[in-house]
Design an enzyme around this catalytic site. Structure first.
Site, PDB file in Angstrom:
ATOM      1  N   SER A 124       1.073  -1.176   0.217  1.00  0.00           N
ATOM      2  CA  SER A 124      -0.143   0.016  -0.149  1.00  0.00           C
ATOM      3  C   SER A 124       0.977   1.376  -0.058  1.00  0.00           C
ATOM      4  O   SER A 124       2.120   1.186   0.404  1.00  0.00           O
ATOM      5  CB  SER A 124      -0.913  -0.085   1.319  1.00  0.00           C
ATOM      6  OG  SER A 124      -1.637   1.308   1.448  1.00  0.00           O
ATOM      7  N   TYR A 166      -2.716  -0.494  10.607  1.00  0.00           N
ATOM      8  CA  TYR A 166      -2.748  -0.577   8.976  1.00  0.00           C
ATOM      9  C   TYR A 166      -1.413  -0.406   8.402  1.00  0.00           C
ATOM     10  O   TYR A 166      -0.634  -1.053   7.816  1.00  0.00           O
ATOM     11  CB  TYR A 166      -3.888  -0.129   8.064  1.00  0.00           C
ATOM     12  CG  TYR A 166      -3.953  -0.322   6.682  1.00  0.00           C
ATOM     13  CD1 TYR A 166      -4.617  -1.552   6.358  1.00  0.00           C
ATOM     14  CD2 TYR A 166      -3.473   0.725   5.976  1.00  0.00           C
ATOM     15  CE1 TYR A 166      -4.396  -1.770   5.019  1.00  0.00           C
ATOM     16  CE2 TYR A 166      -3.396   0.355   4.317  1.00  0.00           C
ATOM     17  CZ  TYR A 166      -4.168  -0.814   4.155  1.00  0.00           C
ATOM     18  OH  TYR A 166      -4.074  -1.063   2.824  1.00  0.00           O
TER      19      TYR A 166
HETATM   20  P1  NDP Z   1     -11.318  -6.057  -0.915  1.00  0.00           P
HETATM   21  O1  NDP Z   1     -11.956  -5.943   0.450  1.00  0.00           O
HETATM   22  O2  NDP Z   1     -12.196  -5.556  -1.886  1.00  0.00           O
HETATM   23  O3  NDP Z   1     -11.257  -7.421  -1.181  1.00  0.00           O
HETATM   24  C1  NDP Z   1     -10.299  -8.252  -0.401  1.00  0.00           C
HETATM   25  C2  NDP Z   1     -10.190  -9.704  -0.571  1.00  0.00           C
HETATM   26  O4  NDP Z   1      -9.365 -10.450   0.204  1.00  0.00           O
HETATM   27  C3  NDP Z   1     -11.426 -10.327  -0.761  1.00  0.00           C
HETATM   28  O5  NDP Z   1     -11.664 -11.689  -1.840  1.00  0.00           O
HETATM   29  C4  NDP Z   1     -11.467 -11.340   0.462  1.00  0.00           C
HETATM   30  O6  NDP Z   1     -12.445 -12.315   0.511  1.00  0.00           O
HETATM   31  C5  NDP Z   1     -10.118 -11.514   0.844  1.00  0.00           C
HETATM   32  N1  NDP Z   1      -9.834 -11.684   2.231  1.00  0.00           N
HETATM   33  C6  NDP Z   1      -9.963 -10.787   3.138  1.00  0.00           C
HETATM   34  N2  NDP Z   1      -9.583 -11.402   4.461  1.00  0.00           N
HETATM   35  C7  NDP Z   1      -9.238 -12.534   3.861  1.00  0.00           C
HETATM   36  C8  NDP Z   1      -8.613 -13.875   4.917  1.00  0.00           C
HETATM   37  N3  NDP Z   1      -8.696 -13.684   6.381  1.00  0.00           N
HETATM   38  N4  NDP Z   1      -8.200 -14.813   4.343  1.00  0.00           N
HETATM   39  C9  NDP Z   1      -8.384 -15.007   2.873  1.00  0.00           C
HETATM   40  N5  NDP Z   1      -8.978 -14.033   2.154  1.00  0.00           N
HETATM   41  C10 NDP Z   1      -9.449 -12.813   2.796  1.00  0.00           C
HETATM   42  O7  NDP Z   1      -9.908  -5.458  -0.782  1.00  0.00           O
HETATM   43  P2  NDP Z   1      -9.209  -4.678  -1.874  1.00  0.00           P
HETATM   44  O8  NDP Z   1      -9.327  -5.361  -3.300  1.00  0.00           O
HETATM   45  O9  NDP Z   1      -9.310  -3.165  -1.722  1.00  0.00           O
HETATM   46  O10 NDP Z   1      -7.652  -4.970  -1.461  1.00  0.00           O
HETATM   47  C11 NDP Z   1      -6.805  -5.870  -1.532  1.00  0.00           C
HETATM   48  C12 NDP Z   1      -5.363  -5.512  -1.081  1.00  0.00           C
HETATM   49  O11 NDP Z   1      -4.836  -4.424  -1.609  1.00  0.00           O
HETATM   50  C13 NDP Z   1      -5.276  -5.575   0.389  1.00  0.00           C
HETATM   51  O12 NDP Z   1      -3.981  -6.207   0.854  1.00  0.00           O
HETATM   52  C14 NDP Z   1      -5.336  -3.939   0.705  1.00  0.00           C
HETATM   53  O13 NDP Z   1      -4.835  -3.620   1.862  1.00  0.00           O
HETATM   54  C15 NDP Z   1      -4.503  -3.450  -0.523  1.00  0.00           C
HETATM   55  N6  NDP Z   1      -4.680  -2.123  -0.882  1.00  0.00           N
HETATM   56  C16 NDP Z   1      -5.861  -1.580  -0.918  1.00  0.00           C
HETATM   57  C17 NDP Z   1      -6.262  -0.397  -1.396  1.00  0.00           C
HETATM   58  C18 NDP Z   1      -7.412   0.095  -1.640  1.00  0.00           C
HETATM   59  O14 NDP Z   1      -7.667   1.334  -1.566  1.00  0.00           O
HETATM   60  N7  NDP Z   1      -8.577  -0.643  -1.832  1.00  0.00           N
HETATM   61  C19 NDP Z   1      -5.232   0.732  -1.477  1.00  0.00           C
HETATM   62  C20 NDP Z   1      -3.855   0.061  -1.353  1.00  0.00           C
HETATM   63  C21 NDP Z   1      -3.559  -1.577  -0.878  1.00  0.00           C
HETATM   64  P3  NDP Z   1     -13.192 -13.122   1.768  1.00  0.00           P
HETATM   65  O15 NDP Z   1     -13.730 -12.066   2.600  1.00  0.00           O
HETATM   66  O16 NDP Z   1     -13.964 -13.700   0.986  1.00  0.00           O
HETATM   67  O17 NDP Z   1     -12.262 -13.703   2.579  1.00  0.00           O
END
Ligand code: NDP
Length: 264
Positions: free
Chosen positions: A147, A160
């Site tokens: 991030s 975070y």
């Molecule tokens: P979303 O919340 O939109 O999607 C997250 C995904 O991760 C889902 O498929 C969720 O599925 C899965 N997930 C969450 N917790 C777990 C777990 N314990 N085990 C397995 N899978 C898990 O997130 P984003 O797409 O926005 O973010 C993805 C990555 O990018 C993250 O690491 C985030 O920190 C990073 N990021 C995001 C930004 C943003 O602005 N959105 C900016 C910078 C970085 P399920 O709940 O079904 O497990």
């Protein structure tokens, strides 16, 4: 040679965590479009099944395994099942993560531990499960979705930010250790990306500030000099680049994808 065999990731096998929605889903689709077979994992089966159907509709093989990446036993089992199903693994994208915020005074310990576990320890578990394969085959790609909070500090997101700074530390240490084995390890550092996670952040900010959705989205967009949120497909494009042979000289790097907000 068929046209398919010319694709940059033809014959490669990828595993993407947190692939059910948001950035991970875009990365899984983009890797498939570039020719890779893609194993996808997250906790929600329904989203993964839908994604597998979409990847198969593109003519690629795909396999889903449900796994909570904060549980080392589940991670070991997911890694074994996906490797067996895909016939190996060449590319790992550690994308699963979550965001939470709180002012530091009275910061809940639960939030601290949850952020560290989902954003950092999970990356450690998944890398630990798959690194022996990469070492054995003398090659691989690890791409960590960090991030812009890995590069700078900001208010109300101590846990975070600490977890995502940790992802960079792990990325660099692993890149150094895996260098002799032709394994590259890099981090992508996006600013705000338009995903369901950001939708959740918007809802929280609306509650906390009393502002409208439009005002909150406008505020988030203006944190970028380009005055817009990043699209998940932009993150996916960079991941596909890092997964290719042409990127073999790039390792131990943290690449900002934030519309020019942080220039170092
Ligand atoms: P979303 O919340 O939109 O999607 C997250 C995904 O991760 C889902 O498929 C969720 O599925 C899965 N997930 C969450 N917790 C777990 C777990 N314990 N085990 C397995 N899978 C898990 O997130 P984003 O797409 O926005 O973010 C993805 C990555 O990018 C993250 O690491 C985030 O920190 C990073 N990021 C995001 C930004 C943003 O602005 N959105 C900016 C910078 C970085 P399920 O709940 O079904 O497990």
């Amino acid at each position: 040679m068929t046209q398919e065999q010319y694709l940059p990731l033809a014959g490669r096998r990828a595993i993407v965590t947190g692939a059910g929605r948001g950035i991970g889903r875009s990365i899984a689709l983009a890797l498939a479009e570039a020719g890779a077979t893609v194993g996808v994992t997250a906790r929600s089966a329904e989203e993964l099944e839908q994604l597998v159907s979409e990847i198969k509709a593109k003519g690629r093989e795909s396999l889903a395994v449900c796994c909570d990446v904060t549980d080392p036993e589940q991670v070991r089992s997911m890694a074994q099942t996906l490797q067996a199903g895909l016939g190996g693994v060449d590319i790992l994208v550690n994308n699963a993560g979550n965001a939470g915020s709180h002012k530091f005074v009275d910061h809940p310990d639960e939030l601290w531990h949850r952020m560290l576990t989902i954003n950092l320890t999970s990356v450690y578990y998944v890398c630990k499960a798959l690194t022996p394969t990469f070492i054995e085959q003398r090659g691989g790609r690890i791409i960590n979705i960090a991030s812009i909070a890995s590069r700078v500090g900001d208010r109300y997101i101590a846990a975070y930010t600490a977890s995502k700074h940790g992802v960079l530390g792990l990325t660099r240490a692993l890149a150094a250790e895996l260098l002799p084995y032709n394994v590259t390890v890099n981090a992508i550092c996006p600013g705000y990306v338009d995903t369901p996670m950001t939708d959740g952040n918007v809802r929280n900010m609306m509650t906390l500030t009393g502002k409208s959705e439009e005002q909150v989205r406008d505020f988030l967009a203006k944190t970028s000099p380009q005055k817009r949120l990043i699209a998940p497909e932009e993150v996916a494009g960079l991941a596909v680049y890092l997964a290719q042979d042409i990127a073999k000289g790039v390792t131990g790097q943290a690449i900002n994808l934030d519309g020019g907000g942080v220039m170092s």
